[in-house]
Design a protein around this motif. Structure first.
Motif, PDB file in Angstrom:
ATOM      1  N   PHE A 197       0.868  -1.167  -0.221  1.00  0.00           N
ATOM      2  CA  PHE A 197      -0.194  -0.105  -0.148  1.00  0.00           C
ATOM      3  C   PHE A 197       0.943   1.225   0.001  1.00  0.00           C
ATOM      4  CE2 PHE A 197      -2.450   3.183   2.281  1.00  0.00           C
ATOM      5  CZ  PHE A 197      -3.458   3.454   1.402  1.00  0.00           C
ATOM      6  N   LEU A 198       1.974   1.304   0.644  1.00  0.00           N
ATOM      7  CA  LEU A 198       3.035   2.462   0.792  1.00  0.00           C
ATOM      8  C   LEU A 198       3.347   2.668  -0.812  1.00  0.00           C
ATOM      9  CD1 LEU A 198       4.469   2.153   4.072  1.00  0.00           C
ATOM     10  CD2 LEU A 198       2.664   3.699   3.788  1.00  0.00           C
ATOM     11  N   ASP A 199       3.867   1.377  -1.200  1.00  0.00           N
ATOM     12  CA  ASP A 199       4.299   1.513  -2.756  1.00  0.00           C
ATOM     13  C   ASP A 199       3.410   1.956  -3.560  1.00  0.00           C
ATOM     14  OD1 ASP A 199       6.700   0.418  -1.604  1.00  0.00           O
ATOM     15  OD2 ASP A 199       6.483  -1.513  -2.350  1.00  0.00           O
ATOM     16  N   LEU A 200       2.205   1.729  -3.621  1.00  0.00           N
ATOM     17  CA  LEU A 200       1.036   2.077  -4.443  1.00  0.00           C
ATOM     18  C   LEU A 200       1.106   3.767  -4.020  1.00  0.00           C
ATOM     19  CD1 LEU A 200      -1.092   1.669  -6.419  1.00  0.00           C
ATOM     20  CD2 LEU A 200      -2.491   1.293  -4.171  1.00  0.00           C
ATOM     21  N   ILE A 201       1.070   4.164  -2.912  1.00  0.00           N
ATOM     22  CA  ILE A 201       0.999   5.470  -2.649  1.00  0.00           C
ATOM     23  C   ILE A 201       2.264   6.363  -3.496  1.00  0.00           C
ATOM     24  CG2 ILE A 201       1.212   7.516  -0.979  1.00  0.00           C
ATOM     25  CD1 ILE A 201      -0.394   5.492   0.740  1.00  0.00           C
TER      26      ILE A 201
ATOM     27  N   ARG B  61       1.683   0.769 -11.220  1.00  0.00           N
ATOM     28  CA  ARG B  61       0.341   1.244 -10.337  1.00  0.00           C
ATOM     29  C   ARG B  61      -0.735  -0.087 -10.578  1.00  0.00           C
ATOM     30  NH1 ARG B  61      -4.372   3.409 -11.685  1.00  0.00           N
ATOM     31  NH2 ARG B  61      -3.628   3.728 -13.696  1.00  0.00           N
ATOM     32  N   THR B  62      -0.759  -0.390 -11.539  1.00  0.00           N
ATOM     33  CA  THR B  62      -2.069  -1.520 -11.810  1.00  0.00           C
ATOM     34  C   THR B  62      -1.285  -2.891 -11.332  1.00  0.00           C
ATOM     35  OG1 THR B  62      -2.515  -0.488 -13.891  1.00  0.00           O
ATOM     36  CG2 THR B  62      -3.338  -2.976 -13.562  1.00  0.00           C
ATOM     37  N   GLU B  63      -0.162  -3.180 -11.196  1.00  0.00           N
ATOM     38  CA  GLU B  63       0.501  -4.184 -10.729  1.00  0.00           C
ATOM     39  C   GLU B  63       0.589  -4.346  -9.338  1.00  0.00           C
ATOM     40  OE1 GLU B  63       4.710  -4.300 -12.014  1.00  0.00           O
ATOM     41  OE2 GLU B  63       4.065  -4.947 -14.402  1.00  0.00           O
ATOM     42  N   LYS B  64       0.712  -2.996  -8.609  1.00  0.00           N
ATOM     43  CA  LYS B  64       0.282  -3.053  -7.327  1.00  0.00           C
ATOM     44  C   LYS B  64      -1.086  -3.384  -6.803  1.00  0.00           C
ATOM     45  CE  LYS B  64       4.544  -2.356  -5.650  1.00  0.00           C
ATOM     46  NZ  LYS B  64       5.035  -3.594  -4.956  1.00  0.00           N
ATOM     47  N   ILE B  65      -2.060  -2.803  -7.359  1.00  0.00           N
ATOM     48  CA  ILE B  65      -3.360  -2.967  -7.233  1.00  0.00           C
ATOM     49  C   ILE B  65      -3.678  -4.551  -7.359  1.00  0.00           C
ATOM     50  CG2 ILE B  65      -5.741  -2.629  -7.844  1.00  0.00           C
ATOM     51  CD1 ILE B  65      -4.760   0.413  -8.782  1.00  0.00           C
ATOM     52  N   ASP B  66      -3.297  -5.028  -8.103  1.00  0.00           N
ATOM     53  CA  ASP B  66      -3.318  -6.431  -8.407  1.00  0.00           C
ATOM     54  C   ASP B  66      -2.532  -7.291  -7.265  1.00  0.00           C
ATOM     55  OD1 ASP B  66      -4.922  -6.136 -10.818  1.00  0.00           O
ATOM     56  OD2 ASP B  66      -3.182  -6.352 -12.041  1.00  0.00           O
ATOM     57  N   ASP B  67      -1.669  -6.723  -6.949  1.00  0.00           N
ATOM     58  CA  ASP B  67      -0.908  -7.492  -5.788  1.00  0.00           C
ATOM     59  C   ASP B  67      -1.689  -7.328  -4.422  1.00  0.00           C
ATOM     60  OD1 ASP B  67       1.352  -8.214  -7.410  1.00  0.00           O
ATOM     61  OD2 ASP B  67       2.516  -6.544  -6.862  1.00  0.00           O
ATOM     62  N   LEU B  68      -2.146  -6.233  -4.118  1.00  0.00           N
ATOM     63  CA  LEU B  68      -2.922  -5.844  -3.010  1.00  0.00           C
ATOM     64  C   LEU B  68      -4.241  -6.903  -3.097  1.00  0.00           C
ATOM     65  CD1 LEU B  68      -2.593  -2.088  -2.743  1.00  0.00           C
ATOM     66  CD2 LEU B  68      -1.677  -3.751  -0.926  1.00  0.00           C
ATOM     67  N   SER B  69      -4.681  -6.956  -4.159  1.00  0.00           N
ATOM     68  CA  SER B  69      -6.005  -7.766  -4.345  1.00  0.00           C
ATOM     69  C   SER B  69      -5.611  -9.114  -4.168  1.00  0.00           C
ATOM     70  CB  SER B  69      -6.560  -7.663  -5.619  1.00  0.00           C
ATOM     71  OG  SER B  69      -7.701  -8.433  -5.878  1.00  0.00           O
ATOM     72  N   LEU B  70      -4.555  -9.570  -4.406  1.00  0.00           N
ATOM     73  CA  LEU B  70      -4.131 -11.074  -4.254  1.00  0.00           C
ATOM     74  C   LEU B  70      -3.756 -11.292  -2.934  1.00  0.00           C
ATOM     75  CD1 LEU B  70      -3.406 -13.847  -5.550  1.00  0.00           C
ATOM     76  CD2 LEU B  70      -1.126 -12.835  -6.021  1.00  0.00           C
ATOM     77  N   LEU B  71      -3.416 -10.462  -2.082  1.00  0.00           N
ATOM     78  CA  LEU B  71      -2.798 -10.364  -0.766  1.00  0.00           C
ATOM     79  C   LEU B  71      -4.339 -10.473   0.052  1.00  0.00           C
ATOM     80  CD1 LEU B  71       0.149  -7.893  -0.504  1.00  0.00           C
ATOM     81  CD2 LEU B  71       0.147 -10.403   0.093  1.00  0.00           C
ATOM     82  N   PHE B  72      -5.069  -9.738  -0.425  1.00  0.00           N
ATOM     83  CA  PHE B  72      -6.415  -9.585   0.593  1.00  0.00           C
ATOM     84  C   PHE B  72      -7.269 -10.911   0.311  1.00  0.00           C
ATOM     85  CE2 PHE B  72      -6.382  -4.740   0.479  1.00  0.00           C
ATOM     86  CZ  PHE B  72      -6.789  -4.803   1.832  1.00  0.00           C
TER      87      PHE B  72
END
Length: 220
Positions: A91-95, A107-118
């Motif tokens: 989340f800090l990397d996305l910011i 940015r899209t990759e980080k959103i996908d990574d966050l979704s996978l972690l969730f």
């Protein structure tokens, strides 16, 4: 030829949809829908458009084509802490990407990574559901046991109190005394059943009652 897609609601139907089928008239005429039979051990059923197998209560990540970030054998508490830490870092990397370079594909990759972690964290929490169900059932049974013990204890206290009241009332009754032939007082605490039966037999109504009872017994 295009195949028609089946639209499935993510939520169950409103209760009125089911209540309207269970009216008194439908129940009297046996028109009310019957409850569905319980699924067998190896039966596959559909719920909200998703196929479920009765053998596994929680679908694995691999069966849902989701990348697994946690090992097969692991400590759930440690893995949850790791996933929570990874969520914070990503989340800090996305910011940072949104501040420095909003148009970056990272940015899209980080959103996908966050979704996978969730998703992995949610799956890990769902694996606690069977344990939660057992603990909930255990607590409910302990509460029922405690309530029954308390009810039995209160009943025993009331029973002892009623016994004390009956004994007090019995001891407060006046004592009946008769004089014998010698003029001495004789205490009679209870009526002799033989004497009461003899007195009843000398009563004319007793003989009539006996006759009526014999007639009724003969009719039956």
């Amino acid at each position: 030829m295009s195949t028609q897609e089946t639209q499935v609601s993510s939520l169950p139907m409103p209760p009125e949809r089911y209540i309207s089928n269970y009216t008194e008239e439908n129940i009297r005429r046996n028109r009310a829908p019957r409850p569905p039979p319980p699924p067998s051990q190896h039966e596959v059923y559909s719920m909200f458009g998703i196929q479920y197998n009765n053998d596994e209560m929680i679908r694995s990540l691999e069966s849902q084509n989701i990348k697994r970030l946690i090992p097969i054998h692991f400590d759930r508490r440690k893995e949850l802490k790791k996933l929570n830490h990874s969520l914070l870092v990503n989340f800090l990397d996305l910011i940072d990407f949104l501040i420095l370079n909003p148009d970056s594909p990272r940015r899209t990759e980080k959103i996908d990574d966050l979704s996978l972690l969730f998703v992995n964290m949610h799956h890990l929490l769902n694996e606690f559901r069977p344990h939660q169900a057992r603990e909930t059932l255990r607590v409910m049974m302990e509460m029922q046991k405690r309530q029954r013990v308390e009810t039995a204890t209160r009943f025993q206290k009331h029973l002892e109190r009623v016994r004390d009241i009956v004994n007090s009332a019995f001891s407060a009754l006046p004592v009946l005394c008769d004089d014998d032939d010698k003029g001495n007082a004789k205490v009679k605490s209870e009526v002799d059943p033989l004497e009461s039966n003899a007195a009843a037999k000398n009563d004319p109504s007793y003989q009539h009652d006996r006759m009526m009872c014999k007639l009724v017994d003969g009719i039956e």
